[in-house]
Write an enzyme that holds these catalytic residues in place. Structure first.
Site, PDB file in Angstrom:
ATOM      1  N   ASP A  38       0.818  -1.213   0.000  1.00 31.66           N
ATOM      2  CA  ASP A  38       0.000   0.000   0.000  1.00 31.66           C
ATOM      3  C   ASP A  38       0.859   1.273   0.000  1.00 31.66           C
ATOM      4  OD1 ASP A  38       0.996  -0.358   2.515  1.00 31.66           O
ATOM      5  OD2 ASP A  38      -0.905  -0.011   3.561  1.00 31.66           O
ATOM      6  N   HIS A 238      24.405   5.605 -18.112  1.00 33.03           N
ATOM      7  CA  HIS A 238      23.334   5.843 -17.139  1.00 33.03           C
ATOM      8  C   HIS A 238      23.524   4.989 -15.877  1.00 33.03           C
ATOM      9  CE1 HIS A 238      20.524   7.717 -20.401  1.00 33.03           C
ATOM     10  NE2 HIS A 238      21.457   8.540 -19.983  1.00 33.03           N
ATOM     11  N   ASP A 255      26.343  13.122 -12.501  1.00 31.99           N
ATOM     12  CA  ASP A 255      25.341  13.708 -13.387  1.00 31.99           C
ATOM     13  C   ASP A 255      24.070  13.779 -12.552  1.00 31.99           C
ATOM     14  OD1 ASP A 255      23.405  14.313 -15.291  1.00 31.99           O
ATOM     15  OD2 ASP A 255      24.230  12.955 -16.811  1.00 31.99           O
ATOM     16  N   ASP A 266      20.110  19.931 -15.012  1.00 38.03           N
ATOM     17  CA  ASP A 266      20.843  18.750 -15.488  1.00 38.03           C
ATOM     18  C   ASP A 266      22.314  19.137 -15.598  1.00 38.03           C
ATOM     19  OD1 ASP A 266      21.689  16.448 -16.702  1.00 38.03           O
ATOM     20  OD2 ASP A 266      20.525  16.692 -18.543  1.00 38.03           O
ATOM     21  N   HIS A 345      27.250   9.548 -27.458  1.00 38.82           N
ATOM     22  CA  HIS A 345      25.965  10.237 -27.278  1.00 38.82           C
ATOM     23  C   HIS A 345      26.005  11.610 -27.938  1.00 38.82           C
ATOM     24  CE1 HIS A 345      27.595  12.833 -24.063  1.00 38.82           C
ATOM     25  NE2 HIS A 345      28.134  11.761 -23.512  1.00 38.82           N
ATOM     26  N   HIS A 349      20.499  18.258 -25.330  1.00 37.81           N
ATOM     27  CA  HIS A 349      19.068  17.999 -25.527  1.00 37.81           C
ATOM     28  C   HIS A 349      18.300  19.183 -24.964  1.00 37.81           C
ATOM     29  CE1 HIS A 349      19.048  16.947 -21.214  1.00 37.81           C
ATOM     30  NE2 HIS A 349      20.126  16.253 -21.456  1.00 37.81           N
ATOM     31  N   HIS A 356      14.734  15.444 -20.564  1.00 40.38           N
ATOM     32  CA  HIS A 356      14.861  15.386 -22.022  1.00 40.38           C
ATOM     33  C   HIS A 356      13.561  15.984 -22.541  1.00 40.38           C
ATOM     34  CE1 HIS A 356      17.809  11.812 -21.383  1.00 40.38           C
ATOM     35  NE2 HIS A 356      18.402  12.976 -21.239  1.00 40.38           N
ATOM     36  N   GLU A 379      26.844  18.974 -23.328  1.00 38.95           N
ATOM     37  CA  GLU A 379      27.441  17.926 -22.502  1.00 38.95           C
ATOM     38  C   GLU A 379      28.379  17.000 -23.276  1.00 38.95           C
ATOM     39  OE1 GLU A 379      24.603  14.872 -21.189  1.00 38.95           O
ATOM     40  OE2 GLU A 379      22.996  16.114 -21.986  1.00 38.95           O
ATOM     41  N   TYR A 383      34.776   8.583 -23.147  1.00 37.73           N
ATOM     42  CA  TYR A 383      34.667   7.377 -22.320  1.00 37.73           C
ATOM     43  C   TYR A 383      35.589   6.323 -22.914  1.00 37.73           C
ATOM     44  CZ  TYR A 383      30.516  10.170 -21.621  1.00 37.73           C
ATOM     45  OH  TYR A 383      29.679  11.228 -21.408  1.00 37.73           O
ATOM     46  N   ARG A 401      32.578  13.646 -18.446  1.00 40.40           N
ATOM     47  CA  ARG A 401      31.539  14.444 -19.100  1.00 40.40           C
ATOM     48  C   ARG A 401      31.447  15.769 -18.355  1.00 40.40           C
ATOM     49  NH1 ARG A 401      27.910  10.872 -19.341  1.00 40.40           N
ATOM     50  NH2 ARG A 401      26.549  11.288 -17.579  1.00 40.40           N
ATOM     51  N   GLU A 403      28.763  19.044 -18.230  1.00 38.79           N
ATOM     52  CA  GLU A 403      27.430  19.432 -18.722  1.00 38.79           C
ATOM     53  C   GLU A 403      26.899  20.655 -17.990  1.00 38.79           C
ATOM     54  OE1 GLU A 403      24.291  16.603 -17.834  1.00 38.79           O
ATOM     55  OE2 GLU A 403      23.101  17.357 -19.512  1.00 38.79           O
TER      56      GLU A 403
HETATM   57 MN   LIG Z   1      21.787  15.838 -19.940  1.00 33.04          MN
END
Ligand SMILES: [Mn+2]
Length: 434
Positions: A38, A238, A255, A266, A345, A349, A356, A379, A383, A401, A403
């Site tokens: 619940d 991710h 991130d 972001d 990538h 975005h 996104h 960003e 890698y 990265r 960003e």
């Molecule tokens: Mn992003």
């Protein structure tokens, strides 16, 4: 910081103006969803529904007519349920606080749809919402079956998705103010993480520092799952397990962005666990940073959307060649997408209510031109997989990265996430503070 009722009203008016005469828009928000037994996940409204109504409760529908007039269909007032689960606006609150022209309880939904669609030519709704699609189709069938009794079924159905997406793509002043606030909470969270990291900590302990700053600042939720990746975990784009120990000598990629008033920030930063970049780490980091600066120059009104990605890719590829991770002619390496082994990538975005965010990236097959009021992320990253045997050992397992969130303005890009170190010397100086 709250968006005014009149702003929502004006959005509904604009939406109706972009539809043909004699149209109705039907849209709904989400439902509570069960976590276990619940216990429910905290509710977060559907972005486009929220954009048009500002209504925060689950299970609600809005029927919008010419002039932006709105019928809100909501969960009923229920003193006993509210005693346990908390306040509900109910139909009266929907009219008082959200500018609904009329409002009713959820059990009146089918009747309200029936009368709203009767005699209406065009019905716009979100085609990707299966529940809504079924409701609208059922209602059309009922109207059509009642034709001899005088009912008139709609004859045209319009996907409201792309129309609302175009509106959401250009942010107004109120949205920009909230987004900058979300961005600045996120900047503080990243600073806190950089200052508190120590080798030997677990990734989730660093994540706790982020969440602490978010929540303390009134952003109750991150805008998406926090990524706190140490060492080669940064090469999993991710990575959200965040459950490994942070080792001396690791880079850490975070991130994470706060959500405030349903708007997302972001941010990604990459920094050394022990406060000092090693030589190979610094070399690749500088390449990513150069790509960031090269991309930023293309974030100007009138530039095609793809330009900043292409600029970043060129700088990244040049850097990979300079440091011997790729060899050959830069143009050919770009053409053959050889860089994709290290950069898989896109460079950004749209950003808004969704991390996104909606909005087309191409118009009539061409990359769309940047306009004032658009918000996007920049960003770039690199890698190097830990088992990539085609490169010198010293590069393996490095993931980077950088960003930020950028508002497109006539006078040039404005970084909403300003004030957060990203130059190597600035990061090392911030981390040296106690
Ligand atoms: Mn992003």
């Amino acid at each position: 910081m709250k968006i005014e009722t009149q702003t929502y009203q004006a959005r509904r008016e604009r939406l109706m103006q972009s539809l043909p005469e004699n149209s109705v828009v039907v849209i709904r928000t989400g439902e509570l969803s069960t976590r276990n037994n619940d216990c429910e996940y905290e509710f977060r409204p559907h972005s486009s529904f929220f954009y048009l109504t500002g209504f925060p409760e689950p299970s609600a529908y809005a029927i919008i007519r010419a002039g932006g007039e709105m019928t809100l269909v909501t969960l009923p007032k229920d003193p006993e349920k509210e005693q346990w689960e908390g306040f509900r606006f109910g139909s009266e609150g929907a009219m008082q606080s959200f500018g609904a022209t009329d409002a009713l309880d959820l059990d009146g939904l089918d009747d309200a749809l029936f009368s709203a669609l009767d005699g209406t030519t065009n019905v716009a709704y979100l085609f990707d919402d299966g529940v809504l699609r079924e409701k609208v189709a059922d209602c059309r069938d009922k109207l059509s079956a009642r034709a001899r009794a005088g009912a008139v079924a709609p004859t045209s159905f319009i996907d409201a998705g792309p129309i609302i997406a175009e509106m959401r793509l250009i942010k107004d002043k109120e949205e920009i103010a909230i987004m900058e606030a979300a961005a600045q909470i996120s900047v503080e969270a990243h600073k806190q993480a950089m200052k508190s990291v120590r080798p030997g900590m677990m990734e989730y302990q660093l994540e706790a520092e982020l969440n602490y700053v978010f929540m303390k600042s009134g952003a109750r939720q991150p805008a998406y799952n926090n990524i706190v990746a140490s060492g080669s975990n940064a090469c999993v784009l991710h990575y959200i397990k965040n459950d490994e120990p942070i080792e001396d000598g690791d880079l850490i990629l975070i991130d994470a962005g706060a959500e405030l008033g349903c708007y997302a920030a972001d941010i990604t930063r990459t920094f050394p666990a022990n406060g000092k970049f090693s030589e190979p780490q610094a070399a690749l980091y500088q390449v990513v940073l150069d790509a960031y600066h090269a991309g930023m120059k293309k974030l100007v009104v009138g530039a095609p959307y793809e330009a900043f990605h292409n600029a970043a890719v060129r700088t990244l590829t040049e850097g990979l060649v300079t440091h011997g991770l790729l060899s050959g002619d830069v143009d050919l390496l770009i053409e053959s997408k050889a860089y994709r082994d290290f950069y898989m990538h896109n460079t950004g975005h749209w950003l808004g209510l969704d991390v996104h965010d909606c909005g087309a990236y191409k118009v009539a097959g061409e990359s769309r031109l940047l306009e004032e009021g658009m918000v996007l992320t920049i960003e770039p990253g690199l890698y190097v997989s830990a088992d990539n045997e085609s490169v010198d050992e010293k590069w393996r397992g490095i993931g980077i990265r950088i960003e930020d969130d950028v508002l497109i303005r006539a006078e040039g890009p404005y970084v909403l996430t300003h004030g957060l170190a990203k130059e190597i010397a600035d990061i090392e100086a911030l981390m040296a503070q106690d």
